[in-house]
Write a protein that holds these residues in place. Structure first.
Motif, PDB file in Angstrom:
ATOM      1  N   LYS A 194      -2.038  -1.202  -3.969  1.00  6.88           N
ATOM      2  CA  LYS A 194      -2.952  -0.070  -4.060  1.00  6.88           C
ATOM      3  C   LYS A 194      -2.212   1.210  -3.709  1.00  6.88           C
ATOM      4  O   LYS A 194      -1.227   1.194  -2.979  1.00  6.88           O
ATOM      5  N   ILE A 195      -2.763   2.315  -4.203  1.00  9.41           N
ATOM      6  CA  ILE A 195      -2.361   3.649  -3.778  1.00  9.41           C
ATOM      7  C   ILE A 195      -3.613   4.316  -3.227  1.00  9.41           C
ATOM      8  O   ILE A 195      -4.656   4.310  -3.887  1.00  9.41           O
ATOM      9  N   LEU A 206       0.847  -1.189   0.000  1.00  4.39           N
ATOM     10  CA  LEU A 206       0.000   0.000   0.000  1.00  4.39           C
ATOM     11  C   LEU A 206       0.882   1.238   0.000  1.00  4.39           C
ATOM     12  O   LEU A 206       1.745   1.385   0.868  1.00  4.39           O
ATOM     13  N   THR A 207       0.667   2.113  -0.965  1.00  5.07           N
ATOM     14  CA  THR A 207       1.326   3.412  -0.980  1.00  5.07           C
ATOM     15  C   THR A 207       0.314   4.449  -0.522  1.00  5.07           C
ATOM     16  O   THR A 207      -0.780   4.538  -1.076  1.00  5.07           O
ATOM     17  N   VAL A 208       0.703   5.210   0.495  1.00  2.00           N
ATOM     18  CA  VAL A 208      -0.139   6.280   1.017  1.00  2.00           C
ATOM     19  C   VAL A 208       0.427   7.590   0.485  1.00  2.00           C
ATOM     20  O   VAL A 208       1.552   7.976   0.833  1.00  2.00           O
ATOM     21  N   SER A 209      -0.319   8.234  -0.396  1.00  2.00           N
ATOM     22  CA  SER A 209       0.167   9.465  -1.010  1.00  2.00           C
ATOM     23  C   SER A 209      -0.979  10.244  -1.630  1.00  2.00           C
ATOM     24  O   SER A 209      -1.895   9.660  -2.207  1.00  2.00           O
ATOM     25  N   ARG A 258      -7.244   2.763   6.526  1.00  2.00           N
ATOM     26  CA  ARG A 258      -7.783   1.705   7.386  1.00  2.00           C
ATOM     27  C   ARG A 258      -8.627   0.719   6.584  1.00  2.00           C
ATOM     28  O   ARG A 258      -8.569  -0.498   6.821  1.00  2.00           O
ATOM     29  N   ALA A 259      -9.394   1.206   5.632  1.00  2.00           N
ATOM     30  CA  ALA A 259     -10.239   0.323   4.817  1.00  2.00           C
ATOM     31  C   ALA A 259      -9.383  -0.628   3.986  1.00  2.00           C
ATOM     32  O   ALA A 259      -9.669  -1.836   3.920  1.00  2.00           O
ATOM     33  N   ALA A 260      -8.345  -0.105   3.350  1.00  2.00           N
ATOM     34  CA  ALA A 260      -7.484  -0.960   2.517  1.00  2.00           C
ATOM     35  C   ALA A 260      -6.772  -2.005   3.369  1.00  2.00           C
ATOM     36  O   ALA A 260      -6.756  -3.195   3.039  1.00  2.00           O
ATOM     37  N   VAL A 314       1.582  -7.117   4.986  1.00  2.00           N
ATOM     38  CA  VAL A 314       1.235  -5.852   4.340  1.00  2.00           C
ATOM     39  C   VAL A 314       2.408  -4.897   4.529  1.00  2.00           C
ATOM     40  O   VAL A 314       2.866  -4.705   5.661  1.00  2.00           O
ATOM     41  N   LEU A 315       2.873  -4.335   3.428  1.00  2.00           N
ATOM     42  CA  LEU A 315       3.933  -3.331   3.455  1.00  2.00           C
ATOM     43  C   LEU A 315       3.314  -1.997   3.082  1.00  2.00           C
ATOM     44  O   LEU A 315       2.745  -1.863   1.993  1.00  2.00           O
TER      45      LEU A 315
END
Length: 179
Positions: free
Chosen positions: A49-50, A17-20, A59-61, A74-75
């Motif tokens: 996902k991004i 998961l990328t948070v951006s 939180r949902a992802a 999960v990374l």
């Protein structure tokens, strides 16, 4: 029944998961690096996902992957700094059953040699949730490289001694092909 160490490598299903608020699949160098590292190590990418830096979207992802019977790790890259927009730790911490305090501590110790005292602004965290290991690291590609190369890779390798996280993860007692 207690799980035991194995001499065989157990490939894991790992989500990234990328948070951006600004990255796209074309510009997501940190997420791409993590995908390359995990597949080069012999693991499987279960999903990528991004999401924008929003507590509930993060939180949902992550919740979806934690609840999934197949995703074992999960990374997460991004959202761990101190800007007003950084909310990954706030999103993930309530989902964790146990925290892995040593991950953030060791990550900051290793990072000190690379970026000096700026490492105190890293809020890198990790923990276990529903037998899924979750690692949250900064969004910089170099930080992801450091986290993977110096900590995560060996902790997701069933052959690493004296201990690793693989025996704690779901579905590792019967790991076979995961197509």
């Amino acid at each position: 029944m207690a799980k035991t160490f194995t001499e065989d490598f157990i490939p894991l299903n790992i989500a990234v998961l990328t948070v951006s608020d600004s990255r796209t699949e074309d510009t997501d160098t940190s997420g791409q690096l993590l995908v390359e590292k995990l597949t080069d190590a012999g693991h499987f990418l279960s999903d990528k996902k991004i999401v924008v830096d929003n507590v509930y979207k993060i939180r949902a992802a992550v919740s979806q992957w934690i609840a999934d019977d197949k995703t074992q790790a999960v990374l997460i890259t991004g959202g761990t700094g101190f800007t007003r927009c950084d909310s990954t730790p706030e999103a993930v911490t309530p989902l964790l059953d146990k925290t892995v305090d040593g991950f953030g501590e060791l990550f900051r110790q290793i990072s000190y040699n690379q970026i000096g005292t700026s490492t105190i602004q890293s809020r890198a965290i990790a923990g276990l949730a529903n037998q899924t290991i979750v690692f949250c690291m900064p969004g910089s590609t170099n930080a992801c490289r450091t986290a993977w190369n110096d900590i995560i890779q060996t902790q997701l390798d069933s052959r690493h001694r004296p201990c690793n996280f693989v025996p704690q993860l779901k579905n590792t007692e019967n790991c076979g092909s995961r197509g």
